[in-house]
Design a protein around this motif. Sequence first.
Motif, PDB file in Angstrom:
ATOM      1  N   GLU A  66       6.989  20.438 -16.276  1.00  0.00           N
ATOM      2  CA  GLU A  66       6.543  19.770 -15.368  1.00  0.00           C
ATOM      3  C   GLU A  66       5.120  19.232 -15.074  1.00  0.00           C
ATOM      4  O   GLU A  66       3.513  19.389 -15.367  1.00  0.00           O
ATOM      5  N   VAL A  67       4.956  18.492 -14.186  1.00  0.00           N
ATOM      6  CA  VAL A  67       3.738  17.537 -13.835  1.00  0.00           C
ATOM      7  C   VAL A  67       3.418  18.186 -12.543  1.00  0.00           C
ATOM      8  O   VAL A  67       4.129  18.088 -11.387  1.00  0.00           O
ATOM      9  N   VAL A  68       2.345  18.815 -12.985  1.00  0.00           N
ATOM     10  CA  VAL A  68       1.670  19.305 -11.450  1.00  0.00           C
ATOM     11  C   VAL A  68      -0.067  18.210 -11.236  1.00  0.00           C
ATOM     12  O   VAL A  68      -0.020  17.657  -9.785  1.00  0.00           O
ATOM     13  N   ILE A  69      -0.200  17.813 -12.317  1.00  0.00           N
ATOM     14  CA  ILE A  69      -1.399  17.056 -12.103  1.00  0.00           C
ATOM     15  C   ILE A  69      -0.871  15.534 -12.549  1.00  0.00           C
ATOM     16  O   ILE A  69      -0.256  15.242 -13.226  1.00  0.00           O
TER      17      ILE A  69
ATOM     18  N   ASP B 238       6.961   6.802 -13.039  1.00  0.00           N
ATOM     19  CA  ASP B 238       8.031   7.406 -13.133  1.00  0.00           C
ATOM     20  C   ASP B 238       8.727   7.297 -13.391  1.00  0.00           C
ATOM     21  O   ASP B 238       9.508   7.900 -14.267  1.00  0.00           O
ATOM     22  N   THR B 239       8.646   5.541 -12.441  1.00  0.00           N
ATOM     23  CA  THR B 239      10.991   4.847 -12.815  1.00  0.00           C
ATOM     24  C   THR B 239       9.977   3.577 -12.938  1.00  0.00           C
ATOM     25  O   THR B 239       8.994   3.261 -13.609  1.00  0.00           O
TER      26      THR B 239
ATOM     27  N   ASP C 213       9.401  10.547 -24.084  1.00  0.00           N
ATOM     28  CA  ASP C 213       8.984  11.552 -24.139  1.00  0.00           C
ATOM     29  C   ASP C 213       8.221  11.791 -22.907  1.00  0.00           C
ATOM     30  O   ASP C 213       7.447  10.683 -22.239  1.00  0.00           O
ATOM     31  N   SER C 214       8.782  11.962 -21.270  1.00  0.00           N
ATOM     32  CA  SER C 214       8.511  11.370 -19.998  1.00  0.00           C
ATOM     33  C   SER C 214       6.830  12.062 -19.994  1.00  0.00           C
ATOM     34  O   SER C 214       5.927  11.314 -19.301  1.00  0.00           O
TER      35      SER C 214
ATOM     36  N   TRP D 242      -0.655  11.136 -20.601  1.00  0.00           N
ATOM     37  CA  TRP D 242      -0.292  11.652 -21.293  1.00  0.00           C
ATOM     38  C   TRP D 242      -1.125  13.303 -20.642  1.00  0.00           C
ATOM     39  O   TRP D 242      -1.510  13.845 -20.137  1.00  0.00           O
ATOM     40  N   GLN D 243       0.498  13.602 -19.912  1.00  0.00           N
ATOM     41  CA  GLN D 243       0.366  15.076 -19.284  1.00  0.00           C
ATOM     42  C   GLN D 243      -0.204  16.236 -20.347  1.00  0.00           C
ATOM     43  O   GLN D 243       1.045  16.616 -20.842  1.00  0.00           O
TER      44      GLN D 243
END
Length: 703
Positions: free
Chosen positions: A36-39, A169-170, A197-198, A231-232
């Motif tokens: 999950e991407v929060v930042i 993101d795309t 790895d997203s 890098w998340q």
Amino acid sequence: MSIRNFAVSAIALAISQAFAPAACADDAPADTTMTEVVITGARSANANRSSVAGFTDMPLLLTPASVTVLSRERMQELNIRSTTDAAKFDASISDAYNAVGYAEQFSIRGFKLNNASSYRKDGLAISGDTQIPLENKEAIEVLKGLAGLQSGLAAPGGIVNYITKRPTDTALRSVTVEASERGTLLGHVDLGGRFGDSRFGYRINAAGERLRSYIKGADGHRNFVSAAFDWQISPQALLQIDGDYQKKSQLSAPGFQLINNVTLPNVAADTMLNDQPWAKPVETESSNLGARFLYQFNSDWNATVSANRHSFKRDDYTAFPYGCGAQDLYPGFCANGDYDVYDYRSLGEAKRPQALQAMVQGKFATGAFQHAATFGYSYFKNSERWGDYVYDWAGVSNIYRPVAVAPSTGVTGAASERRNDHERAVFVQDVVGLTDQLKLHAGVRHAQVERNEAGVEPSDQGFLLPNVSLVFSPKANVSAYASWAKGLEHGGIAPMQTTNENRALSASVSKQIELGVKADVHKDLSLAMAVFQIRQGLEYTDAANTFVRNGQRQHRGLEMTAQGKVARDLNIAFTAMALDTEQSGTGQAAMDGKRVTNVPKFKSSVYAEYALPQVAGLKVNANVQYASRKAFDPENTTFVPGYSVVNMGASYSAKFGATAAVFRAQVYNVTNKFYWRDVTPDLGGYLFPGAERTVKLSAQLDF
């Protein structure tokens, strides 16, 4: 690893990943789930927000300052390839010794920007001594007016902030090619997306350009490459890194001086004075390595740490025109068009600014008051190197009948550090919600400024730079503000041939008051108006040929902007500035009460784009730029006439299978009008003509 090698390696890595998504997916475990991407570090394409006027990304409507934002999409639509192109669409920005082939240099609200502190990348200072590449920029933000709280050292006119493109993101695959009638060719590739790895993303930009200026012989080339990754690390933590490298080589085009130091020369706009057989191009290299870490403690508090290392190198060569020895005239060209030619060489010039900023931001309440607070620390260091230059008389040429002269036999000296600057600052800002309609913006920066200069006693001074504003919003789409601020700028550097050549004056403080109103008429149309007054010490070369600060310059002005959709198929962008400038307190009757040089009293730009409903995808546009006359010299004995320039163009969007294409055509200076675009007082005063009629064609393909 060098910046150049880093960027090339990054491109190879990203391209291999970008065009092999299936292989990456196959290597991943079958039960892998997306984090999950929060930042997020991605910036909205919406140009109605900015962080340049404060420390938090906020709507321009609620910003207590005059700010313009030029988005990437807008830059593409307008065929903007340089800051010089962008400046034409903002009436508050003007050229300020913006010589073709040299550094792009500008003024805002009539104040020349400082090359060491007024240009920012993601909020951190970079050198403005060369063309700043736009291929990897998501937006250009311009804060007009004092930026002491936000940036510390900066010219009082404002700052220009370049926002770096970040991973998408795309998948993004975009290619742009462009050509102009004089032979300038540009190719640009923009790649973005996520790895297998997203959590990991990339953005790659590369460009090559063959430069063929409107001035005969001012030719060159430019190569650029950049890479940005993120890098998340966790839902709360994001790391961003970026690097870029540019190499540019172009023969520079010097300006013209007055005939007999009295009248304007009558020349063609493409006349080249740096046309000696031994003339060489100015060689520049610039690079950046940046990093930013964002951490969200909870929904109300976060921290950001940003850093950037910039490197700039230049070898400067010019067959430089100055004065008329036959008439003992310095400055000024001879009555028959003769001028003295100097062989100027300065090799090994280098600047290495490094910047760091750490901030903690949060929201809290004290009783009935809501607070949005920022606490921060910043550090800036800049080292400047240069060697003894050659500036030798080589002979006499003529602006109408060029004459070849012999170069000098002089030799330049080895470069060494001649100046270094340090700025350490702590700052705090609080945006207090006094009522639902009234907010108080209050902040202060304490800046400790140290300068070390060869042969001069070091200086170390502390400055308090407060900024206080009130923003009143009677309606959700309307706001009015009043602000007062102090700014800080390093003193100017004495120019060539003065008694204190290359010496810097002490830092100076400026003061500003500003009142403004803004309105979002609807979601696609915004209006703004501001009135301001800025006062600063006046710097000039006195009768003893010494560069001094004496007296005061005052700039009072009115700015107006309107931008957006006024009808279903019609978009407009209007900007205008009326500016009254005055010099005072010098004790010299010839200067006191006179206008500041190179500043028009009125300047405007109107742009309109119409989508033809009869032909899907076809748009036509027109732009009219106007500037009133400008004073050439501090005594106002000579004025340069005002001008208006008309530009026209069209674009056509189409789809070819999965590929979206946009074809654009633009004609600049449609009437082929001659005009003096830049009237700088630098080095005795020079004039630069605007470009002749130019046709530009481009194609953008998005796969």
